[in-house]
Design a protein around this motif. Structure first.
Motif, PDB file in Angstrom:
ATOM      1  N   ARG A 113       0.842  -1.189   0.000  1.00  0.00           N
ATOM      2  CA  ARG A 113       0.000   0.000   0.000  1.00  0.00           C
ATOM      3  C   ARG A 113       0.880   1.241   0.000  1.00  0.00           C
ATOM      4  NH1 ARG A 113      -4.018   2.381   4.650  1.00  0.00           N
ATOM      5  NH2 ARG A 113      -5.295   3.650   3.292  1.00  0.00           N
ATOM      6  N   LEU A 114       0.606   2.183  -0.905  1.00  0.00           N
ATOM      7  CA  LEU A 114       1.366   3.419  -0.990  1.00  0.00           C
ATOM      8  C   LEU A 114       0.515   4.574  -0.511  1.00  0.00           C
ATOM      9  CD1 LEU A 114       2.992   2.954  -4.515  1.00  0.00           C
ATOM     10  CD2 LEU A 114       3.983   2.424  -2.287  1.00  0.00           C
ATOM     11  N   HIS A 115       0.973   5.259   0.543  1.00  0.00           N
ATOM     12  CA  HIS A 115       0.290   6.439   1.047  1.00  0.00           C
ATOM     13  C   HIS A 115       1.137   7.621   0.624  1.00  0.00           C
ATOM     14  CE1 HIS A 115      -1.467   9.408   3.676  1.00  0.00           C
ATOM     15  NE2 HIS A 115      -2.397   8.546   4.047  1.00  0.00           N
ATOM     16  N   GLY A 116       0.672   8.362  -0.396  1.00  0.00           N
ATOM     17  CA  GLY A 116       1.536   9.309  -1.060  1.00  0.00           C
ATOM     18  C   GLY A 116       1.767  10.623  -0.360  1.00  0.00           C
ATOM     19  N   GLY A 117       0.693  11.245   0.164  1.00  0.00           N
ATOM     20  CA  GLY A 117       0.837  12.597   0.684  1.00  0.00           C
ATOM     21  C   GLY A 117       1.357  13.516  -0.396  1.00  0.00           C
ATOM     22  N   LYS A 118       2.281  14.369  -0.069  1.00  0.00           N
ATOM     23  CA  LYS A 118       2.842  15.313  -1.041  1.00  0.00           C
ATOM     24  C   LYS A 118       4.102  14.758  -1.694  1.00  0.00           C
ATOM     25  CE  LYS A 118       1.038  19.420   1.288  1.00  0.00           C
ATOM     26  NZ  LYS A 118       1.373  20.723   1.919  1.00  0.00           N
ATOM     27  N   ILE A 119       4.455  13.523  -1.333  1.00  0.00           N
ATOM     28  CA  ILE A 119       5.713  12.964  -1.820  1.00  0.00           C
ATOM     29  C   ILE A 119       5.530  12.208  -3.127  1.00  0.00           C
ATOM     30  CG2 ILE A 119       7.598  11.387  -1.282  1.00  0.00           C
ATOM     31  CD1 ILE A 119       7.089  11.945   1.665  1.00  0.00           C
ATOM     32  N   LEU A 120       4.463  11.421  -3.233  1.00  0.00           N
ATOM     33  CA  LEU A 120       4.267  10.579  -4.400  1.00  0.00           C
ATOM     34  C   LEU A 120       3.610  11.377  -5.529  1.00  0.00           C
ATOM     35  CD1 LEU A 120       4.694   7.652  -5.290  1.00  0.00           C
ATOM     36  CD2 LEU A 120       2.360   7.165  -4.543  1.00  0.00           C
ATOM     37  N   ASN A 121       4.404  11.739  -6.524  1.00  0.00           N
ATOM     38  CA  ASN A 121       3.935  12.594  -7.609  1.00  0.00           C
ATOM     39  C   ASN A 121       3.760  11.859  -8.926  1.00  0.00           C
ATOM     40  OD1 ASN A 121       3.890  15.163  -6.169  1.00  0.00           O
ATOM     41  ND2 ASN A 121       6.120  14.949  -6.098  1.00  0.00           N
ATOM     42  N   TYR A 122       4.312  10.669  -9.042  1.00  0.00           N
ATOM     43  CA  TYR A 122       4.205   9.949 -10.304  1.00  0.00           C
ATOM     44  C   TYR A 122       4.453   8.458 -10.098  1.00  0.00           C
ATOM     45  CZ  TYR A 122       9.313  10.043 -10.167  1.00  0.00           C
ATOM     46  OH  TYR A 122      10.631   9.891  -9.771  1.00  0.00           O
ATOM     47  N   ILE A 123       3.983   7.691 -11.060  1.00  0.00           N
ATOM     48  CA  ILE A 123       4.271   6.256 -11.122  1.00  0.00           C
ATOM     49  C   ILE A 123       4.979   5.999 -12.440  1.00  0.00           C
ATOM     50  CG2 ILE A 123       3.231   3.979 -11.485  1.00  0.00           C
ATOM     51  CD1 ILE A 123       1.214   4.571  -9.424  1.00  0.00           C
ATOM     52  N   ARG A 124       6.077   5.263 -12.360  1.00  0.00           N
ATOM     53  CA  ARG A 124       6.821   4.951 -13.576  1.00  0.00           C
ATOM     54  C   ARG A 124       6.231   3.743 -14.289  1.00  0.00           C
ATOM     55  NH1 ARG A 124      12.579   4.953 -10.623  1.00  0.00           N
ATOM     56  NH2 ARG A 124      11.247   3.726  -9.243  1.00  0.00           N
ATOM     57  N   ARG A 125       6.563   3.586 -15.529  1.00  0.00           N
ATOM     58  CA  ARG A 125       5.974   2.562 -16.376  1.00  0.00           C
ATOM     59  C   ARG A 125       6.151   1.157 -15.817  1.00  0.00           C
ATOM     60  NH1 ARG A 125       5.259   3.761 -21.882  1.00  0.00           N
ATOM     61  NH2 ARG A 125       6.133   1.753 -22.456  1.00  0.00           N
ATOM     62  N   ARG A 126       7.267   0.867 -15.170  1.00  0.00           N
ATOM     63  CA  ARG A 126       7.534  -0.505 -14.741  1.00  0.00           C
ATOM     64  C   ARG A 126       7.746  -0.604 -13.236  1.00  0.00           C
ATOM     65  NH1 ARG A 126       8.350  -3.605 -19.257  1.00  0.00           N
ATOM     66  NH2 ARG A 126       7.520  -5.202 -17.910  1.00  0.00           N
ATOM     67  N   ASP A 127       7.077   0.212 -12.465  1.00  0.00           N
ATOM     68  CA  ASP A 127       7.242   0.181 -11.009  1.00  0.00           C
ATOM     69  C   ASP A 127       6.829  -1.149 -10.390  1.00  0.00           C
ATOM     70  OD1 ASP A 127       8.433   2.579 -10.560  1.00  0.00           O
ATOM     71  OD2 ASP A 127       6.611   3.654 -10.022  1.00  0.00           O
ATOM     72  N   PHE A 128       5.917  -1.878 -11.033  1.00  0.00           N
ATOM     73  CA  PHE A 128       5.451  -3.145 -10.485  1.00  0.00           C
ATOM     74  C   PHE A 128       6.009  -4.342 -11.250  1.00  0.00           C
ATOM     75  CE2 PHE A 128       2.035  -0.050  -9.570  1.00  0.00           C
ATOM     76  CZ  PHE A 128       2.082  -0.097  -8.187  1.00  0.00           C
ATOM     77  N   HIS A 129       7.042  -4.111 -12.028  1.00  0.00           N
ATOM     78  CA  HIS A 129       7.558  -5.131 -12.943  1.00  0.00           C
ATOM     79  C   HIS A 129       7.971  -6.413 -12.227  1.00  0.00           C
ATOM     80  CE1 HIS A 129       9.508  -7.043 -16.269  1.00  0.00           C
ATOM     81  NE2 HIS A 129      10.706  -6.946 -15.727  1.00  0.00           N
ATOM     82  N   SER A 130       8.567  -6.301 -11.054  1.00  0.00           N
ATOM     83  CA  SER A 130       9.088  -7.481 -10.351  1.00  0.00           C
ATOM     84  C   SER A 130       8.127  -8.000  -9.283  1.00  0.00           C
ATOM     85  CB  SER A 130      10.441  -7.148  -9.698  1.00  0.00           C
ATOM     86  OG  SER A 130      10.278  -6.103  -8.758  1.00  0.00           O
ATOM     87  N   LEU A 131       6.872  -7.541  -9.332  1.00  0.00           N
ATOM     88  CA  LEU A 131       5.900  -7.921  -8.298  1.00  0.00           C
ATOM     89  C   LEU A 131       4.715  -8.647  -8.928  1.00  0.00           C
ATOM     90  CD1 LEU A 131       5.974  -4.508  -6.390  1.00  0.00           C
ATOM     91  CD2 LEU A 131       7.159  -6.604  -5.746  1.00  0.00           C
ATOM     92  N   GLU A 132       5.012  -9.636  -9.740  1.00  0.00           N
ATOM     93  CA  GLU A 132       3.987 -10.304 -10.537  1.00  0.00           C
ATOM     94  C   GLU A 132       2.895 -10.985  -9.722  1.00  0.00           C
ATOM     95  OE1 GLU A 132       7.212 -10.824 -10.794  1.00  0.00           O
ATOM     96  OE2 GLU A 132       7.922 -10.564 -12.855  1.00  0.00           O
ATOM     97  N   SER A 133       3.169 -11.326  -8.468  1.00  0.00           N
ATOM     98  CA  SER A 133       2.204 -12.078  -7.659  1.00  0.00           C
ATOM     99  C   SER A 133       1.248 -11.188  -6.863  1.00  0.00           C
ATOM    100  CB  SER A 133       2.949 -13.011  -6.691  1.00  0.00           C
ATOM    101  OG  SER A 133       3.705 -13.969  -7.408  1.00  0.00           O
TER     102      SER A 133
END
Length: 211
Positions: free
Chosen positions: A1-21
């Motif tokens: 779970r990502l709780h962004g607040g003012k820090i999380l401004n973007y998601i990259r194309r392959r941020d979940f690439h190694s989390l297939e499950s």
């Protein structure tokens, strides 16, 4: 779970690439306004996706291309303007959809979502005043519909006829006056909430009127 607040401004194309499950992804309270189309393509087992309290105005139509097992989708409290039928093309197993808290949401008069397994839908606080007749015509399993805090004066009979199996309906916070006739095309309705108090049982309500 990502709780962004003012820090999380973007998601990259392959941020979940190694989390297939991964089966659940939650991103809340972020400043993100765009999700790359291929972001979730490696998550073949994803069942629940929550992306709320952010700045999304739209999502790529193929975002869920590989998410054939997605059952719960929460896009509440964003800035969506349009949700097109193409958006739902690849998520036929979806059972719960939450679009509440998107006050700029607009629906085309001819909008029709292909969601055959949908059981619960929330359109609360979207400033809607009318629902397209065939919006949920394919959703023969829809049981719960939340329309609270909108501008509905009535629920058109043409729309009601497409969801006769509906059992629970929430209409609090609308300029809506319920009568026996106004919801006559929803014969299986057993729970109705109008004013924000405890939900009323239609069966008990009608019995009281008869008495």
């Amino acid at each position: 779970r990502l709780h962004g607040g003012k820090i999380l401004n973007y998601i990259r194309r392959r941020d979940f690439h190694s989390l297939e499950s991964l089966k659940t992804v939650e991103v809340v309270w972020s400043q993100i306004s765009f999700i790359p189309e291929v972001t979730l393509w490696d998550l073949l087992f994803l069942e629940e996706f929550k992306f709320s309290h952010s700045n999304l105005e739209t999502v790529p139509k193929n975002l869920f291309l590989m998410c054939k097992n997605l059952q719960k989708l929460d896009l509440s409290s964003n800035k969506f303007v349009f949700i097109t039928k193409e958006f739902f093309e690849n998520i036929f197993k979806l059972k719960t959809l939450d679009l509440s808290g998107n006050p700029t949401l607009k629906l085309s008069r001819k909008a029709s979502w292909n969601l055959p397994e949908l059981e619960e839908l929330s359109l609360r606080e979207t400033n809607l005043s009318v629902l397209p007749h065939n919006l949920l015509a394919s959703s023969k399993n829809l049981l719960k519909l939340d329309l609270r805090d909108n501008s509905f004066i009535k629920i058109r009979k043409e729309f009601q006829k497409t969801i006769p199996q509906l059992e629970m309906l929430w209409l609090d916070g609308n300029p809506f006056s319920v009568t026996t006739y106004s919801l006559s095309e929803l014969p299986k309705l057993t729970e109705l909430s109008i004013n924000g108090k405890n939900p009323l049982s239609l069966m008990n309500h009608q019995h009281e009127r008869a008495g």
